[in-house]
Design an enzyme around this catalytic site. Structure first.
Site: not given
Ligand code: S3P
Length: 435
Positions: A24, A315
């Site tokens: 990210s 996730d």
């Protein structure tokens, strides 16, 4: 197609693991570095297909990207529309964040851009980003809410917008759009989601105003390049961490690991299952907290996962579902319908693959109920999803017989050296190529 062959591990996993750079944060650095004036120098950028695709997109728009050793330099500034579509491959984060970053760029007004992706990405919902951007004045044409996305950059207006779900990608896309909008863009969040953009934007010189449940950005702020190092990715580390908890007699130390509190749900889940997770040393890398963590095997049990933890571990659910199959007791997951629109429908795919390994799983609309116990060997398929391939590989270490995972090549989208890292700790995982 590449297949993984995983043999049951008859001895503990031991050693140190330095997980790859945070995905990210790497995406956000590629984008912010490309937008910023001057040079951004990044150490520890994630070397994987998804983040490479975002970096290549910035380069295609005129950001100067060069590499020396493990340092990536980006000289950003004035972007221009490229001659061909920007291909984000498998990356939802890359496509959604770029959509927000580009929709109102003043230097791109009057030009046209197209964002494309692979079959999986082209089937994922983009309306959740395009719709609020349209409210700001963006001109984006999708194919019934899916990619390809045609963008005609237009002047944007700040808005106040209540995010329908706690999703960092929408929040980040709107913050990046708000950066060039007229006035203030205020986002109301139904719950916390990862806040890497809120931490990075100020480092690049753009103030972000945060209060509980709300984040706002003022338009017209300039970005200036920075020098930084990317923390290790907790989501990637989750696989070796789960293995260290599951395989008896294991003891593994993880260095330089990002432990941002909006991302640390998996540590809470591990502990609730009875896992030994010790934070040995805490520090920070730029605006992100990092730590050295030690995980050792312990008897684990199934849990009811609190729904409010879902966005904090979004996730990690494929790995959690696989773990739940191998531990005593029942694990219940609720409030996780978002998993259905990830790289695959993770609730459906994981439920089906676990059943192939003899596990009792009940799939529900927003989660699953998994009865833990013994896991048999067998053949499973990643369905094109990197995290499912890696989760099933870890499960193979504690199965009764070898597990083969078809379509495991997708691992390269986020963690190309996963097999090497696992084997360095003592796992026996092999690549097998199909001719
Ligand atoms: C990401 C946010 C999460 C996560 C994805 C990366 C990000 O998605 O699943 O892998 O970098 O903002 P959502 O924001 O859609 O929950």
């Amino acid at each position: 197609m590449s297949r993984l062959l995983v043999k049951p591990c008859r001895h503990g996993l031991k050693g140190r693991c330095q997980p790859p750079g945070d995905k990210s944060i790497s995406h956000r650095l590629a984008i912010l570095g490309g937008l910023a004036q001057g040079e951004t120098r990044i150490r520890g950028f994630l070397e994987a297909e998804d983040t490479r695709a975002t970096l290549a997109a910035m380069a295609a728009m005129g950001a100067e990207v060069s590499e020396q050793g493990d340092v990536i330099r980006i000289r950003g500034g004035r972007l221009r529309a490229p001659d061909s579509p920007l291909d984000l491959g498998n990356s939802g984060t890359g496509m959604r964040l770029l959509c927000g970053a580009l929709a109102g760029r003043p230097e791109l007004l009057g030009q046209r851009l197209t964002l494309i992706g692979d079959a999986s990405l082209s089937s994922r919902p983009m309306g959740r980003v395009c719709d609020p951007l349209s409210l700001m004045g963006a001109c984006i044409r999708s194919r019934e809410g899916r990619a390809p996305l045609d963008i005609e950059p237009a002047p944007l207006q700040g808005i106040e917008y209540a995010l329908p779900v706690a999703i960092a990608q929408i929040k980040s896309a709107l913050l990046l759009a708000g950066l060039v909008a007229e006035g203030t863009t205020t986002l109301l969040e139904p719950g916390p989601s990862r806040d890497h953009s809120e931490r990075l934007l100020p480092a690049f010189g753009a103030a972000v105003k945060q209060s509980p449940g709300q984040v706002a950005i003022q338009g017209g702020q300039a970005l200036t390049g920075i020098e930084c190092r990317v923390p290790g990715d907790l989501s990637s580390a989750t696989f070796a961490m789960a293995a260290a908890l599951l395989v008896p007699d294991s003891d593994v130390v993880f260095d330089n690991l990002g432990i941002n509190p909006t991302r640390d749900g998996i540590l809470r889940i591990f502990r609730a299952m009875g896992g030994q997770v010790v934070i040995e040393e805490e520090s920070s890398l730029g605006a992100e907290p990092v730590a050295r963590l030690r995980l050792s095997s312990a008897p684990l049990r199934g849990i009811d996962v609190p729904p409010e933890w879902v966005p904090l571990a979004i996730d990690e659910f494929p790995m959690l579902m696989a773990m739940a199959a191998a531990v005593e007791g029942t694990t219940r997951i609720r409030g996780a319908e978002e998993l259905r629109v990830k790289e695959s429908d993770r609730l459906a795919v994981m439920s089906e693959q676990l059943r192939h390994l003899g596990v009792n799983v009940e799939e529900t609309p927003d989660g699953a109920v998994i009865q833990g116990g013994r896991v048999s060997g067998g053949r499973v398929d990643s369905h094109g999803d990197h995290r499912i391939a890696m989760s099933l590989a870890v499960l193979g270490l504690v199965a009764d017989a070898p597990v083969e995972i078809d379509n495991a090549q997708w691992i390269r989208t986020s963690y190309p050296v996963f097999v090497d890292d696992m084997n360095a700790l003592g796992a026996g995982i092999e690549w097998q190529e199909d001719n």
